[in-house]
Design a protein around this motif. Sequence first.
Motif, PDB file in Angstrom:
ATOM      1  N   GLY A  46       0.785  -1.552   0.359  1.00 23.07           N
ATOM      2  CA  GLY A  46      -0.237  -0.381   0.195  1.00 23.07           C
ATOM      3  C   GLY A  46       0.446   1.323   0.101  1.00 23.07           C
ATOM      4  N   ARG A  47       1.987   1.440   0.615  1.00 19.64           N
ATOM      5  CA  ARG A  47       3.198   2.896   0.785  1.00 19.64           C
ATOM      6  C   ARG A  47       3.543   2.733  -0.502  1.00 19.64           C
ATOM      7  NH1 ARG A  47       7.933   4.713   2.230  1.00 19.64           N
ATOM      8  NH2 ARG A  47       7.595   6.564   3.398  1.00 19.64           N
ATOM      9  N   HIS A  49       2.604   1.686  -3.942  1.00 15.96           N
ATOM     10  CA  HIS A  49       1.945   1.827  -4.518  1.00 15.96           C
ATOM     11  C   HIS A  49       0.871   3.864  -4.211  1.00 15.96           C
ATOM     12  CE1 HIS A  49       1.735  -1.181  -7.473  1.00 15.96           C
ATOM     13  NE2 HIS A  49       1.705  -2.086  -5.990  1.00 15.96           N
ATOM     14  N   THR A  50       1.346   4.503  -3.481  1.00 15.02           N
ATOM     15  CA  THR A  50       0.408   5.728  -2.680  1.00 15.02           C
ATOM     16  C   THR A  50       2.097   5.882  -2.606  1.00 15.02           C
ATOM     17  OG1 THR A  50       0.609   4.909  -0.970  1.00 15.02           O
ATOM     18  CG2 THR A  50      -1.555   5.003  -2.122  1.00 15.02           C
ATOM     19  N   ALA A  51       2.125   6.405  -1.617  1.00 19.29           N
ATOM     20  CA  ALA A  51       3.610   7.469  -1.045  1.00 19.29           C
ATOM     21  C   ALA A  51       4.247   7.510  -2.167  1.00 19.29           C
ATOM     22  CB  ALA A  51       3.563   7.914   0.389  1.00 19.29           C
ATOM     23  N   VAL A  54       4.289   8.620  -6.022  1.00 16.67           N
ATOM     24  CA  VAL A  54       4.408   9.929  -5.807  1.00 16.67           C
ATOM     25  C   VAL A  54       6.811  10.170  -5.656  1.00 16.67           C
ATOM     26  CG1 VAL A  54       3.859  12.415  -4.796  1.00 16.67           C
ATOM     27  CG2 VAL A  54       2.118  10.132  -4.819  1.00 16.67           C
ATOM     28  N   ARG A  78       2.029  17.926  -2.587  1.00 15.75           N
ATOM     29  CA  ARG A  78       1.193  16.498  -2.803  1.00 15.75           C
ATOM     30  C   ARG A  78       1.809  16.277  -1.143  1.00 15.75           C
ATOM     31  NH1 ARG A  78       2.615  17.854  -7.400  1.00 15.75           N
ATOM     32  NH2 ARG A  78       1.490  16.715  -8.984  1.00 15.75           N
ATOM     33  N   THR A 180       5.613   0.032  -9.797  1.00 18.67           N
ATOM     34  CA  THR A 180       5.467   1.383  -9.839  1.00 18.67           C
ATOM     35  C   THR A 180       6.935   2.814 -10.317  1.00 18.67           C
ATOM     36  OG1 THR A 180       4.796   0.752  -7.070  1.00 18.67           O
ATOM     37  CG2 THR A 180       6.277   3.165  -7.444  1.00 18.67           C
ATOM     38  N   ALA A 202      -0.787  10.857  -5.637  1.00 24.58           N
ATOM     39  CA  ALA A 202      -1.422   9.325  -4.784  1.00 24.58           C
ATOM     40  C   ALA A 202      -1.799   9.966  -3.279  1.00 24.58           C
ATOM     41  CB  ALA A 202      -1.256   8.049  -5.220  1.00 24.58           C
ATOM     42  N   SER A 203      -2.553   9.264  -2.755  1.00 25.78           N
ATOM     43  CA  SER A 203      -2.560   9.770  -1.273  1.00 25.78           C
ATOM     44  C   SER A 203      -2.956   8.453  -1.107  1.00 25.78           C
ATOM     45  CB  SER A 203      -4.255  10.723  -0.895  1.00 25.78           C
ATOM     46  OG  SER A 203      -5.290   9.839  -1.494  1.00 25.78           O
ATOM     47  N   ALA A 204      -2.185   8.565   0.889  1.00 28.72           N
ATOM     48  CA  ALA A 204      -2.493   7.549   1.992  1.00 28.72           C
ATOM     49  C   ALA A 204      -3.274   7.927   2.949  1.00 28.72           C
ATOM     50  CB  ALA A 204      -1.392   6.628   2.250  1.00 28.72           C
TER      51      ALA A 204
END
Length: 224
Positions: A46-47, A49-51, A54, A78, A180, A202-204
């Motif tokens: 999850g980390r 594909h988001t933070a 970016v 961001r 990624t 993208a946000s987490a």
Amino acid sequence: MSRAALLVLADGRFPAGGHAHSGGAEPAVAAGLVKDAHSLEEFCRGRLHTAGLVAAALAAAAAAGHDPVAIDEAADARTPVLALRTTARKLGRQMMRAARATWPSAELDALAAARPRGAHQPVVLGLAARSAGLTPLDAAYAVAYEAVSGPATATVRLLSLDPFDAVAVLARLTPDLDQTAAAAAAAAARIPDEGLDALPAASALLLDITAQQHAAWPTRLFAS
């Protein structure tokens, strides 16, 4: 270009201060969200594909030669949480010191002068990759790997997780790392046509919330 420079840049022993940060793993362990290898893998995925996406795109953009000050401003936009902005700039200062000692360049000097309190770490890393003769994709790989290796290493200490299990998690994430890094480099390649809006945002949200909470803990093992 020496591809071996990528090994130096991505090495966990590169003196850029990353070992003191858990990448959100410490509050995740405290909340019971990360408790074993399986939950660590899900957290890291999850980390990434988001933070991680970016950050990798910011690094790729800097490595491609786009204005690092403008990219740093895009990084601020961001990173809505103060604790994460503070951490990113602190790590950026440390990365800048290591990068200027390792691959001196006028571009690193200029960014250091423009951002004396530190630019965001992925921006500095991307410029360091450029100074080392690496490609935007190389920079994206270095940052993407850091996005998961940091939490994995921290969890070994936080949970006394078997290091072999942690390394196996990283090995299982290699397809995600490839995806990624490629997406980040592709976004950076669109900047000439689309501007910095081409970079992902993208946000987490849970990472944001727990990072701000973690910064207020009176006692913690990791700085972030």
